[in-house]
Design an enzyme around this catalytic site. Structure first.
Site, PDB file in Angstrom:
ATOM      1  CG  ASP A  79      16.505   1.230   3.154  1.00  0.00           C
ATOM      2  OD1 ASP A  79      15.999   2.360   3.179  1.00  0.00           O
ATOM      3  OD2 ASP A  79      16.762   0.638   2.093  1.00  0.00           O
ATOM      4  CG  ASP A 124      16.998  -4.084  -1.601  1.00  0.00           C
ATOM      5  OD1 ASP A 124      17.461  -5.229  -1.463  1.00  0.00           O
ATOM      6  OD2 ASP A 124      16.010  -3.672  -0.964  1.00  0.00           O
ATOM      7  CG  ASP A 181      -0.276  -0.141   2.543  1.00  0.00           C
ATOM      8  OD1 ASP A 181       0.954   0.090   2.612  1.00  0.00           O
ATOM      9  OD2 ASP A 181      -0.957  -0.497   3.524  1.00  0.00           O
ATOM     10  N   GLY A 182       2.172   1.143   0.143  1.00  0.00           N
ATOM     11  CA  GLY A 182       3.036   2.321   0.117  1.00  0.00           C
ATOM     12  C   GLY A 182       3.017   3.139   1.391  1.00  0.00           C
ATOM     13  NE  ARG A 228      14.335   6.788   3.979  1.00  0.00           N
ATOM     14  CZ  ARG A 228      14.574   5.535   3.574  1.00  0.00           C
ATOM     15  NH1 ARG A 228      14.893   4.601   4.467  1.00  0.00           N
ATOM     16  NH2 ARG A 228      14.495   5.211   2.294  1.00  0.00           N
TER      17      ARG A 228
END
Length: 642
Positions: A404, A394, A237-238, A295
């Site tokens: 991350d 990634d 859903d982001g 961020r």
């Protein structure tokens, strides 16, 4: 491999070497990488010795990246190269520029100079021959609130702290109101996840607003995480929840204060809307408060940013060079014009054709610098007991930043096999002890990509990995030497210490902090040897007490021969051994309060973690050992659900 952590070894070097070598075909049949990795014979037998020696005989303990900067013909201030992570500007009391949000100086080089997705919708899809997709934030909000903010990051951006008090600030940084000058986009990248090629990944819930140039010409990207779907969201859903957003916000700033390169966080806002998450992946999702983190980094480029284009066959290989050129231009400009030097020539074998001259190939020089930054980063993690938890390619920054923050964790009781990620439990691929190996594995994947694009050759690729090993050993040994207050590295003493700590599950942070209380007095009575450590040597029997006494005696012998006074050594040790770290249970306490509407504890934790090496009278409870409830699921270990 890194045998100085002998107590931490839980898989063989040869098995890792085989895995790395075997990756050559893991992208699938589209790429035929040249078989240049003589990994088993070179990297493991030659580079990773106990003493950090390297088969590249001309390599010094000083990093090549520093030498390259010194060789640069361009004498301009290249603060944007990512090394300082904002330290210089924070230490500059002369900085007085204070801007409103509307006064930011935007540059937008990434979207202006690199090919982009012609579509502007956020429908999940495969995006080809593009580095980014323009997309606007779409998360629904209802009276968003500012949870916490970083004055330190505001200073990096020349942002007036008064801007945090604007009524519309939460609306802007939740994506509900546009930020003047922003050109939002999501980045396209791929990656290896748990050792397997995962294909296209990309920014599935993060949208970069653009690049800001501050008064020192430093380039800073602003990125909102949790602001809705992008073409890279796949089936998600982001969005993001308050729980994970608090952890990322706090750890970004805590790591910076520890002196470890990291992405930063400007602010954290709630959305006022619930987000459904299955935290334990057990089929029982529940609604949690939604949140968004802003961020900040000089670049969010990852290893996977280059891998994705190499994975798609010959027609896309040229894009690897395009992105490498962009990266060097804006983030490694000292590599554009470097003069020939013997200190940058390396003999990787026998014969004239085995010499690698980094000044003759900027891509090789860049790859070496990425490897060295990565090695130094991992060494710093090991020094403070930080476990990232999800070291996929990634999640690896080409600037050598910690990036991350998902199910991360700092060591409490010392356990080399500790992993904070429940998804990692079956094989513990990303456990604390494995991080140095995984860093090398990931560097090998980047080297494979650059080789496939014909940017570096086999000898250069091997040098890249050798330099990772040399730099890691140099930095790790220097860190451990400082943590113990020793005049020089003592392999046997440190190995024995780590073994003892693992056997007795000693608290990693508190032990090293208390170690500075030991006096360099060889005549210390037998029954007084462990008094300075009694707060961390808990519930141990006579046999273990004797083992610790023997170690302390050897340690005191080393200290007494150093010629350093106890007070000087204590001050030095306390400057590298933090008193306060962001333990998971501290995060959880702040999360529980915030989910109830009280953001005080988040802000207090931010303040305490901004001075991790100071005593901070009145804040001692934040240095305590974890309580029993800290070991429940969802606190000491977490899933990737966020």
């Amino acid at each position: 491999m890194f045998s100085q952590i002998s107590a931490l070894r839980f898989h063989s070097s040869n098995s890792l070497a085989t895995t790395v070598c075997g990756f050559r075909s893991s992208y699938g049949p589209k790429i035929r990488s040249r078989p240049f990795f003589n990994f088993r014979n070179r990297c493991f037998s030659a580079v990773f010795s106990m003493d950090g020696s390297s088969s590249a005989a001309s390599a010094s303990v000083d990093s090549i990246s520093v030498t390259l900067k010194n060789q640069s013909l361009d004498n301009q201030n290249h603060a944007q190269d990512g090394i300082d992570n904002g330290q210089d500007i924070e230490n500059c009391s002369q900085i007085s520029v204070k801007k409103k949000l509307e006064e930011f100086t935007w540059d937008q080089s990434f979207v202006n100079e690199l090919p982009g997705d012609p579509r502007t919708d956020n429908i999940p899809r495969e995006v080809r021959r593009s580095f980014h997709s323009k997309v606007w934030p779409s998360a629904e909000v209802d009276n968003p609130q500012l949870v916490a903010w970083s004055d330190s990051v505001a200073m990096l951006l020349d942002l007036d702290p008064a801007e945090f008090e604007r009524p519309d600030f939460p609306l802007i940084f939740s994506g509900a109101s546009p930020l003047v000058g922003a050109v939002p986009y999501a980045q396209c990248y791929g990656g290896h996840q748990f050792g397997m090629w995962a294909g296209q990944l990309g920014d599935g819930r993060a949208i970069t607003l653009g690049e800001i140039l501050n008064s020192k010409s430093q380039r800073w990207e602003l990125q909102l995480k949790g602001v809705g779907r992008t073409p890279y969201s796949r089936f998600a859903d982001g969005l993001a929840v308050l729980r994970s957003s608090i952890r990322e916000f706090l750890c970004s700033e805590a790591m910076h204060s520890l002196g470890i390169p990291t992405t930063r966080a400007l602010c954290l806002v709630t959305t006022g809307k619930p987000v459904s998450r299955d935290m334990f992946y057990d089929g029982n999702p529940k609604d949690e408060p939604g949140a968004i983190v802003c961020r900040v980094a000089q670049s969010f480029l990852r290893f996977g940013s280059y891998q994705i284009h190499a994975s798609r066959g010959k027609e896309d290989l040229s894009l690897v060079r395009v992105l490498a050129d962009y990266t060097i231009k804006y983030h490694f400009p000292h590599l554009e014009n470097i003069c020939r030097s013997d200190t940058l020539s390396f003999n990787t074998g026998e014969g004239d054709d085995s010499v690698v001259d980094l000044t003759s190939n900027k891509y090789a020089a860049w790859a070496v610098e990425v490897a060295e930054r990565t090695a130094s980063l991992v060494a710093n993690w090991q020094g403070v007991g930080f476990t990232h938890g999800v070291l996929n390619t990634d999640n690896m920054s080409v600037l050598g930043l910690t990036i991350d923050y998902g199910p991360f964790g700092f060591l409490d009781a010392f356990d080399p096999k500790f992993t904070p990620n429940t998804t990692d439990l079956p094989g513990r691929r990303y456990c604390f002890a494995n991080q140095p190996d995984i860093g090398l594995w990931n560097i090998a994947q980047l080297a494979t990509t650059l080789s496939a694009a014909e940017l570096i050759n086999g000898k250069e690729a091997n040098l890249v990995m050798e330099r990772y090993g040399t730099r890691f050993m140099d930095d790790y040994q220097a860190i451990m030497t400082k943590k113990l207050g020793l005049p020089k590295y003592n392999k046997q003493l440190i190995n024995e210490l780590l073994k003892n700590m693992a056997v007795d599950k000693v608290d990693y942070t508190n032990f090293f902090r208390l170690l500075s209380n030991i006096k360099a007095e060889p005549s210390t009575k037998e029954d007084e040897l462990l008094i300075p450590l009694k707060a961390v040597l808990l519930d141990i029997g006579k046999e273990r007490r004797d083992a610790w006494k023997n170690w302390v005696k050897l340690y005191i012998q080393q200290l007494s021969a150093s010629g350093i006074t106890d007070d000087e050594r204590k001050a030095s040790m306390n400057s590298v051994n933090p008193k306060y770290i962001l333990r998971n249970y501290l995060c959880q306490s702040a999360i529980d309060a915030a989910e109830a509407g009280d953001f005080t504890e988040v802000r207090r934790l931010l303040k305490v973690m901004s001075r991790p090496y100071d005593n901070q009278p009145g804040m001692e409870k934040y240095a305590r050992l974890p309580p029993a409830w800290a070991y429940r699921p969802g606190v000491c270990m977490l899933s990737c659900s966020s």
